[in-house]
Design a protein around this motif. Structure first.
Motif, PDB file in Angstrom:
ATOM      1  N   ILE A 144     -31.424 -85.751  26.983  1.00 30.90           N
ATOM      2  CA  ILE A 144     -32.699 -86.467  27.141  1.00 30.90           C
ATOM      3  C   ILE A 144     -32.714 -87.760  26.312  1.00 30.90           C
ATOM      4  O   ILE A 144     -33.256 -88.781  26.752  1.00 30.90           O
ATOM      5  N   ALA A 145     -32.104 -87.726  25.153  1.00 27.62           N
ATOM      6  CA  ALA A 145     -32.083 -88.941  24.327  1.00 27.62           C
ATOM      7  C   ALA A 145     -31.445 -90.099  25.090  1.00 27.62           C
ATOM      8  O   ALA A 145     -31.898 -91.250  24.993  1.00 27.62           O
ATOM      9  N   GLU A 146     -30.428 -89.788  25.883  1.00 28.50           N
ATOM     10  CA  GLU A 146     -29.788 -90.851  26.690  1.00 28.50           C
ATOM     11  C   GLU A 146     -30.711 -91.337  27.801  1.00 28.50           C
ATOM     12  O   GLU A 146     -30.757 -92.520  28.108  1.00 28.50           O
ATOM     13  N   TYR A 147     -31.429 -90.401  28.410  1.00 31.41           N
ATOM     14  CA  TYR A 147     -32.420 -90.794  29.422  1.00 31.41           C
ATOM     15  C   TYR A 147     -33.414 -91.795  28.811  1.00 31.41           C
ATOM     16  O   TYR A 147     -33.756 -92.815  29.405  1.00 31.41           O
ATOM     17  N   VAL A 148     -33.876 -91.447  27.615  1.00 36.12           N
ATOM     18  CA  VAL A 148     -34.904 -92.280  26.981  1.00 36.12           C
ATOM     19  C   VAL A 148     -34.323 -93.646  26.595  1.00 36.12           C
ATOM     20  O   VAL A 148     -34.982 -94.678  26.765  1.00 36.12           O
ATOM     21  N   GLN A 149     -33.093 -93.640  26.125  1.00 35.23           N
ATOM     22  CA  GLN A 149     -32.471 -94.936  25.802  1.00 35.23           C
ATOM     23  C   GLN A 149     -32.347 -95.808  27.044  1.00 35.23           C
ATOM     24  O   GLN A 149     -32.600 -97.012  26.994  1.00 35.23           O
ATOM     25  N   ARG A 150     -31.952 -95.182  28.153  1.00 31.79           N
ATOM     26  CA  ARG A 150     -31.873 -95.963  29.402  1.00 31.79           C
ATOM     27  C   ARG A 150     -33.259 -96.509  29.778  1.00 31.79           C
ATOM     28  O   ARG A 150     -33.391 -97.647  30.226  1.00 31.79           O
ATOM     29  N   ALA A 151     -34.266 -95.677  29.584  1.00 34.12           N
ATOM     30  CA  ALA A 151     -35.629 -96.132  29.899  1.00 34.12           C
ATOM     31  C   ALA A 151     -36.020 -97.306  29.005  1.00 34.12           C
ATOM     32  O   ALA A 151     -36.550 -98.318  29.493  1.00 34.12           O
ATOM     33  N   GLN A 152     -35.746 -97.183  27.730  1.00 32.40           N
ATOM     34  CA  GLN A 152     -36.089 -98.275  26.808  1.00 32.40           C
ATOM     35  C   GLN A 152     -35.367 -99.562  27.185  1.00 32.40           C
ATOM     36  O   GLN A 152     -35.932-100.653  27.128  1.00 32.40           O
ATOM     37  N   ALA A 153     -34.113 -99.389  27.599  1.00 29.75           N
ATOM     38  CA  ALA A 153     -33.318-100.569  27.964  1.00 29.75           C
ATOM     39  C   ALA A 153     -33.801-101.200  29.270  1.00 29.75           C
ATOM     40  O   ALA A 153     -33.425-102.323  29.599  1.00 29.75           O
ATOM     41  N   SER A 154     -34.636-100.470  30.018  1.00 29.06           N
ATOM     42  CA  SER A 154     -35.129-100.988  31.296  1.00 29.06           C
ATOM     43  C   SER A 154     -36.536-101.576  31.195  1.00 29.06           C
ATOM     44  O   SER A 154     -37.044-102.150  32.162  1.00 29.06           O
ATOM     45  N   ALA A 155     -37.158-101.419  30.039  1.00 27.86           N
ATOM     46  CA  ALA A 155     -38.555-101.835  29.892  1.00 27.86           C
ATOM     47  C   ALA A 155     -38.712-103.338  30.137  1.00 27.86           C
ATOM     48  O   ALA A 155     -39.642-103.770  30.829  1.00 27.86           O
ATOM     49  N   ARG A 156     -37.801-104.109  29.605  1.00 26.68           N
ATOM     50  CA  ARG A 156     -37.914-105.565  29.714  1.00 26.68           C
ATOM     51  C   ARG A 156     -37.862-106.004  31.180  1.00 26.68           C
ATOM     52  O   ARG A 156     -38.577-106.911  31.595  1.00 26.68           O
ATOM     53  N   TRP A 157     -37.005-105.350  31.964  1.00 25.51           N
ATOM     54  CA  TRP A 157     -36.878-105.693  33.387  1.00 25.51           C
ATOM     55  C   TRP A 157     -38.219-105.536  34.097  1.00 25.51           C
ATOM     56  O   TRP A 157     -38.644-106.406  34.859  1.00 25.51           O
ATOM     57  N   LEU A 158     -38.911-104.440  33.797  1.00 26.49           N
ATOM     58  CA  LEU A 158     -40.220-104.204  34.431  1.00 26.49           C
ATOM     59  C   LEU A 158     -41.261-105.224  33.974  1.00 26.49           C
ATOM     60  O   LEU A 158     -42.081-105.686  34.764  1.00 26.49           O
ATOM     61  N   VAL A 159     -41.221-105.554  32.687  1.00 17.83           N
ATOM     62  CA  VAL A 159     -42.175-106.547  32.169  1.00 17.83           C
ATOM     63  C   VAL A 159     -41.897-107.905  32.807  1.00 17.83           C
ATOM     64  O   VAL A 159     -42.814-108.606  33.249  1.00 17.83           O
ATOM     65  N   ASP A 160     -40.607-108.251  32.892  1.00 17.36           N
ATOM     66  CA  ASP A 160     -40.248-109.561  33.437  1.00 17.36           C
ATOM     67  C   ASP A 160     -40.588-109.679  34.925  1.00 17.36           C
ATOM     68  O   ASP A 160     -40.783-110.793  35.425  1.00 17.36           O
ATOM     69  N   LEU A 161     -40.651-108.544  35.623  1.00 15.31           N
ATOM     70  CA  LEU A 161     -41.054-108.586  37.036  1.00 15.31           C
ATOM     71  C   LEU A 161     -42.447-109.183  37.186  1.00 15.31           C
ATOM     72  O   LEU A 161     -42.756-109.821  38.184  1.00 15.31           O
ATOM     73  N   GLY A 162     -43.263-108.956  36.192  1.00 14.30           N
ATOM     74  CA  GLY A 162     -44.637-109.462  36.254  1.00 14.30           C
ATOM     75  C   GLY A 162     -45.517-108.549  37.103  1.00 14.30           C
ATOM     76  O   GLY A 162     -45.036-107.648  37.797  1.00 14.30           O
ATOM     77  N   ARG A 163     -46.815-108.825  37.058  1.00 15.88           N
ATOM     78  CA  ARG A 163     -47.773-107.983  37.783  1.00 15.88           C
ATOM     79  C   ARG A 163     -47.469-107.959  39.277  1.00 15.88           C
ATOM     80  O   ARG A 163     -47.424-106.907  39.918  1.00 15.88           O
TER      81      ARG A 163
END
Lengths: 509, 509
Positions: A30-49
């Motif tokens: 699960i820790a790896e799942y969460v790290q992957r999620a954290q590493a993907s956060a910026r992509w979602l933010v950069d997509l914009g609303r």
């Protein structure tokens, strides 16, 4: 416990046969799942609303494209039937697009721009407010809505709309469908070149607990039982760094028929109630939990009619054998409280279930000794109480736990309505008039929640405000223009509803 | 423990003398307090939004009328000095009136009116949304803001604005002032013929715990330490029926000076920092907790200037002797980590305290073995870290706990700003540019909160949104006009900002 080798079986509720096995997610991974999620956060933010809204549209389109596979797997795994699942898939896609609409509209940010000025307290700096995604969230999907409150359900849709990567803990009652839906969403994400952690699926109870305790998870969404939800709520609160746990738990929904309504609308009420009590084999959190009927000729006649209709409902398979067994145990335990309760008809032996009809003395419903009668029964269950006065039903309503809904059917020039409604308002998230609580409209103003035990928070899990669960406010003081999020910059006009120097301003239409 | 005979002393911090004794509230009496509060809820609701705003105005006027008594008692009990307390009283009255303004404006209700219609999912009922007060709330007042975060402080003001009766657990550091303020508010309520439970004051730790566990309390507001707040948070979560706990706890606020800022604004920064670190004897949750200076000539010069200014600050009395003792213990423990830390100047013996200046190696700040360096010190304390690169300060920011604020001072055409701001955005409720975090503006868009340990929720305790903590949504489905709250009825025009059939509409101006 060597959970690495645990398997989650996909079971056909109709035959009891194991269709397929899926490996449970190793909690140590699960820790790896969460790290992957954290590493993907910026992509979602950069997509914009707007970009995230487009992504949600794509998810919906892909699910629609895979409709036949989804319905086939879903029906084989849940026995809910293709028509119900088709409707649920439509709802799921509607929700995905609706949360996108919420993101596009932008008022969810609660944007506020206050220029520097002078107040009664002296000079005030420039203060601008918006909301930011909280980060990776865990979503526990429901047994009873394998699509609409599951992998691509409302929690996931609103979290993605907010800009949060999601790790779904798929429900053990429908692993194959969970895998299919996750694969549809992954296909969309892969086409867009998204990082691997935007949407992930984990299976198995140990993985679920590991998710709730992982330091990188920022919030949890949950739809399920009071028992299971409370255990995870406690876990989330006991972390070194507690996180919010948005649980939509069980509900005993009061349903009151006034004397006039029983006189005037007996047929409409009996027919609607039968459908509301037994639709989806009663496996709905909004199903009427206690039906209050007037103890007079009208009420008794309505009850007889309801019993006849319920007896005609064919036996059906519940989502899992364990649920059917629990349903039988609970209804039998209630029937055994006789003479406080009266069983109408019979509770069959299984494997299918028939609607159980229990008449409960209203005094027993209110008694401290019979808490059992105030607990949710999951399944096609009708508990009816006859009341002799508005005051009595009002007192009974106040002894019930807080609920998702409260319903009242009234008649013409009905003057007994107000006290009943007041009792419901104080303990229900939604009050329904002359209708049925099952069926939760996906709208801007829906509230699907309530106080504990109906919910662990004051937030809704359906409707526009569902997105608020995944956001945290952030204020900028005297920030340079280039640092500010786009929505907080000074422009000639506002592009989203924005409070400008204290006054709410909406974009020109 | 016979708490019925417990006494809460009012102590003069300057002399250590007991000024007066107040009986602690017997925890067994708390149930009666809560019953009185419940019995008063309807009165507050019936006042309406505008009536409650008027009530808050009256509170403010009465406190202003009693200014001289309030300042005299307050200074004798807290040693904060009359000028500071006069400013805080003005802030308190401003907050009371501001929360009234929020109630009058009405957008806090999030009102939504959706008429019945047809969607892609079929017919949709009429759904109308508003927010209702949660019921009686408990407010734990702060030591360091004996007026603005105490009996008549922001939590109380926003709860009354929402329509919730309040029971304040007065802080043991200023019982006499708490009694005086409560008596002013009671005088206003008595003149209006209000029931006895609208505003009540309880004293003593046992009474506080009894409040949090009383089944009739619907939510808790708290301002105080991480340790005390966490204990009550856990208590609120462990109830049979958990309730939300809105705690504003401690904060280690990062304060970053870029190399260019140190070159260009050394004097402004040193002067402002000295005031921000030592104002109110450093007893502010927004006081800069770690000051990051560039490890170059500019940074070193700024530091020398700051040290000189801090050494000129006269010794002062803290709010209580226990706080002064804890301040000394914590700063000594930090100094003893030498050579990881360097003490500049000296830590005096008491009873007054002088500003403590600790220089910490940035590697030590980030080390798992020295958690002590990342914990809040309550008092006039300056911890300074020299950094050699933007990347280093960014990494250091990520090791600090989540904070109420993050501040960055930058210079002209400063290109190192973005990564620092991004690190702060992810962990702070408010990001300040070229200013100081102390002094929290009371505005529509203020956010005074953050993630744990800065706060136990995503809500703010200052500003317009503070009222949201005391509300729960309620949806009405197909409700008859006469049942609906006034704000949800169909009219020609909206009187408060309302979402009509999905579109946000503001009242004509």
């Amino acid at each position: 416990m060597n959970s690495a080798t645990d398997l989650v079986p996909s079971i056909d509720p109709r035959s009891g046969a194991v269709r397929q096995h899926f490996p449970a997610t190793d909690p140590h991974e699960i820790a790896e799942y969460v790290q992957r999620a954290q590493a993907s956060a910026r992509w979602l933010v950069d997509l914009g609303r707007v970009g995230r809204a487009d992504l949600l549209d794509d998810f919906a389109a892909e699910l629609e494209r895979r409709e036949s596979a989804i319905l086939e797997i879903g029906d084989a795994e849940t026995a809910l039937g293709v028509p119900r699942l088709r409707g649920e898939l439509a709802r799921t896609c509607f929700q995905l697009r609706f949360q996108g609409e919420v993101a596009r509209e932008g008022s969810y940010l609660g944007a506020s721009i206050e220029h520097a000025g002078v107040t009664a307290l002296g000079p005030r700096p420039d203060i601008r407010l918006t909301r930011a995604p909280v980060g990776p969230v865990a979503v526990f999907s429901a047994s009873n809505f394998p699509l609409a409150f599951s992998v691509a359900g409302g929690d996931t849709a609103s979290a993605i709309a907010a800009g949060c990567p999601v790790i779904v803990k798929g429900h053990s009652a429908h692993p194959a469908l969970s895998v299919e839906v996750a694969s549809a969403m992954k296909a969309v994400l892969d086409r867009r070149g998204a990082p691997a952690g935007v949407l992930q699926l984990a299976l198995g109870r140990s993985a679920g607990r590991a998710l709730v305790t992982d330091p990188g998870i920022a919030a949890v969404g949950f739809t399920g039982s009071v028992e299971g939800g409370r255990a995870l709520f406690d876990l989330a609160g006991s972390r070194e760094r507690p996180i919010p746990f948005f649980g939509e738990l069980g509900s005993v929904n009061p349903f009151v028929v006034t004397a006039r309504a029983a006189q005037e609308k007996a047929d409409e009420i009996a027919t609607g109630l039968c459908a509301s009590l037994t639709g989806s084999v009663g496996q709905l959190c909004t199903r009427p939990g206690v039906v209050f009927l007037p103890d007079d000729d009208g009420g008794r006649a309505l009850f007889s009619r309801l019993v006849r209709l319920l007896e005609e409902v064919p036996p059906a398979y519940m989502l899992t054998e364990a649920m059917a067994s629990s349903f039988r145990t609970r209804t039998v335990a209630m029937a055994e409280l006789e003479p406080l309760t009266t069983l109408h008809g019979e509770i069959g032996p299984g494997p299918t279930v028939r609607p159980a009809i229990i008449e409960t003395a209203i005094s027993a419903l209110m008694s401290e000794d019979t808490a059992l009668l105030r607990e949710e029964v999951f399944g096609p269950f009708a508990q009816v109480c006859f009341y002799s006065s508005t005051d009595e039903v009002r007192r009974a309503l106040r002894t019930l736990p807080d609920a998702l809904t409260g319903t009242v059917f009234s008649g013409s020039s009905d003057d007994g309505l107000k006290p009943i409604v007041e009792a419901m308002e104080s303990r229900s998230g939604r009050v329904i008039f002359d209708g049925f609580p099952t069926g939760v409209a996906v709208t801007w103003g829906m509230h699907h929640g309530g106080s504990y035990p109906a919910s662990t928070s004051a937030f809704t899990s359906v409707g526009a405000a569902a997105i608020q669960r995944w956001l945290r406010p952030i204020a900028y003081q005297n920030a340079p223009e280039e640092i500010l999020p786009e929505e907080l910059r000074d422009r000639g006009v506002v592009v989203i509803p924005t409070r400008i120097d204290g006054v709410l301003v909406t974009p020109p239409r």
